[in-house]
Scaffold this active site. Structure first.
Site, PDB file in Angstrom:
ATOM      1  N   HIS A 197       0.701  -1.033   0.058  1.00 38.02           N
ATOM      2  CA  HIS A 197       0.083  -0.026  -0.045  1.00 38.02           C
ATOM      3  C   HIS A 197       0.867   1.150   0.038  1.00 38.02           C
ATOM      4  CE1 HIS A 197      -3.899   2.123   0.582  1.00 38.02           C
ATOM      5  NE2 HIS A 197      -3.186   3.069   1.425  1.00 38.02           N
ATOM      6  N   ALA A 231     -11.238  -6.936   4.858  1.00 37.00           N
ATOM      7  CA  ALA A 231     -11.116  -5.655   5.242  1.00 37.00           C
ATOM      8  C   ALA A 231     -10.290  -4.737   4.423  1.00 37.00           C
ATOM      9  CB  ALA A 231     -11.226  -5.276   6.698  1.00 37.00           C
ATOM     10  N   LEU A 232     -10.556  -3.936   3.514  1.00 36.92           N
ATOM     11  CA  LEU A 232      -9.816  -3.215   2.958  1.00 36.92           C
ATOM     12  C   LEU A 232      -8.712  -2.417   3.513  1.00 36.92           C
ATOM     13  CD1 LEU A 232      -9.054  -1.963  -0.168  1.00 36.92           C
ATOM     14  CD2 LEU A 232     -10.470  -0.248   0.496  1.00 36.92           C
ATOM     15  N   ASP A 233      -7.365  -2.659   3.279  1.00 39.62           N
ATOM     16  CA  ASP A 233      -6.259  -2.269   3.817  1.00 39.62           C
ATOM     17  C   ASP A 233      -6.025  -2.225   4.912  1.00 39.62           C
ATOM     18  OD1 ASP A 233      -5.469  -1.426   1.329  1.00 39.62           O
ATOM     19  OD2 ASP A 233      -6.450   0.657   1.061  1.00 39.62           O
ATOM     20  N   GLU A 234      -6.841  -3.267   5.691  1.00 48.35           N
ATOM     21  CA  GLU A 234      -6.618  -3.452   7.175  1.00 48.35           C
ATOM     22  C   GLU A 234      -6.033  -4.679   7.646  1.00 48.35           C
ATOM     23  OE1 GLU A 234      -7.849  -1.512   9.415  1.00 48.35           O
ATOM     24  OE2 GLU A 234      -8.897   0.043   8.479  1.00 48.35           O
TER      25      GLU A 234
END
Length: 290
Positions: A197, A231-234
């Site tokens: 990311h 869970a997006l970007d988690e």
């Protein structure tokens, strides 16, 4: 000249109890093995023990890894271990997904070529055509162009999943693959998919993080490599790095500096995974760096 036998890597995660280290040490010593490195951590909050042990077959080179694995199963059962045993120099198969920006892909392929990353690339999958990478030496790696839009997203993802599952790849690398995976697909790849990311998470999530950072006048920018979850970007974070910036930086200079951070953070996270240095532990990770 005799080549030294390859090390084996024993990776253990289990409830903490007295005697775990002694049991592992005794098991190896009784079979004439030599421990070359050993890392341990006790999560006192959850009372979970983690251990990564590298050892070689020194005095007993004839015993196969399968025999070691079978023999160790009794120890593992006694201590309720989640464990794995792997030959340290074994090459692991990966699939790389990439979009328009190829700096992470280039870096991964280079590190593989010089032997820094013990992996073979089963395929490269992109939502951009092969012509977008015309100056890149892909070295005869199978390349799949799978364009995606709102109408084709579901079928395109099904094809990506088919290629991954059919290849037998142990790891999927999202090397700046700018498509959001469905929750179902992300869950399917749990623990075997690493994303880079282009931001220092948590913070500046979503699109154009460097532009967000510029508007906020930040003094540090960074990148985060994490496991993909639904869970997006988690997902659990494996590796991060930062670089100091000033008021004189523009979005373009932040992007340039960010590219360097992204490629080295992703490469380190991938190497740690390939070398069995990472334990997923709830929403976080335990990482034993070299």
């Amino acid at each position: 000249m005799t080549t030294a036998p390859a090390n084996l890597i024993l990776k253990i995660q289990c409830p903490n109890r007295i005697g775990i280290v002694a049991a592992v040490g005794t098991f190896l010593a009784e079979r004439g093995y030599n421990i070359s490195s050993d890392d341990q951590f006790h999560d006192s909050e959850h009372d979970v023990f983690f251990m990564r042990t590298s050892f070689n077959r020194g005095d007993n080179p004839s015993l196969s890894m399968e025999e070691v694995r079978d023999a160790f199963s009794d120890v593992a059962s006694k201590y309720e271990m989640k464990w794995s045993l792997r030959q340290e120099d074994a090459t692991r198969s990966v699939i790389i997904l990439v979009s328009r920006f190829d700096h992470c892909l280039v870096d991964l392929l280079y590190r593989r070529r010089i032997g820094e990353l013990p992996m073979s690339v089963a395929a490269i999958i992109s939502n951009h055509p092969m012509e977008s990478f015309s100056e890149l030496d892909i070295q005869n790696v199978p390349f799949y162009y799978l364009p995606v839009n709102a109408e084709t997203k579901q079928s395109q993802e099904a094809r990506v999943r088919e290629l991954i599952d059919g290849s037998g790849a142990e790891l999927v690398i999202l090397a700046r693959y700018m498509q959001i995976l469905s929750q179902e697909f992300s869950a399917h790849l749990s623990g075997r998919c690493i994303n880079i990311h282009h931001s220092f998470l948590p913070g500046f999530k979503g699109a154009r993080p460097y532009h967000q950072a510029h508007r906020r006048g930040v003094k540090l920018i960074g990148a985060t490599a994490h496991y993909v979850t639904d869970a997006l970007d988690e997902g659990p974070i494996i590796e991060q790095d930062v670089e100091r910036i000033t008021h004189g930086d523009t979005p373009d200079s932040l992007i340039r500096k960010g590219r360097d951070i992204e490629r080295r953070v992703l490469a380190k996270a991938v190497r740690y995974h390939l070398e069995d240095r990472v334990f997923m532990h709830g929403a976080t990770t335990i990482v034993f760096p070299d």
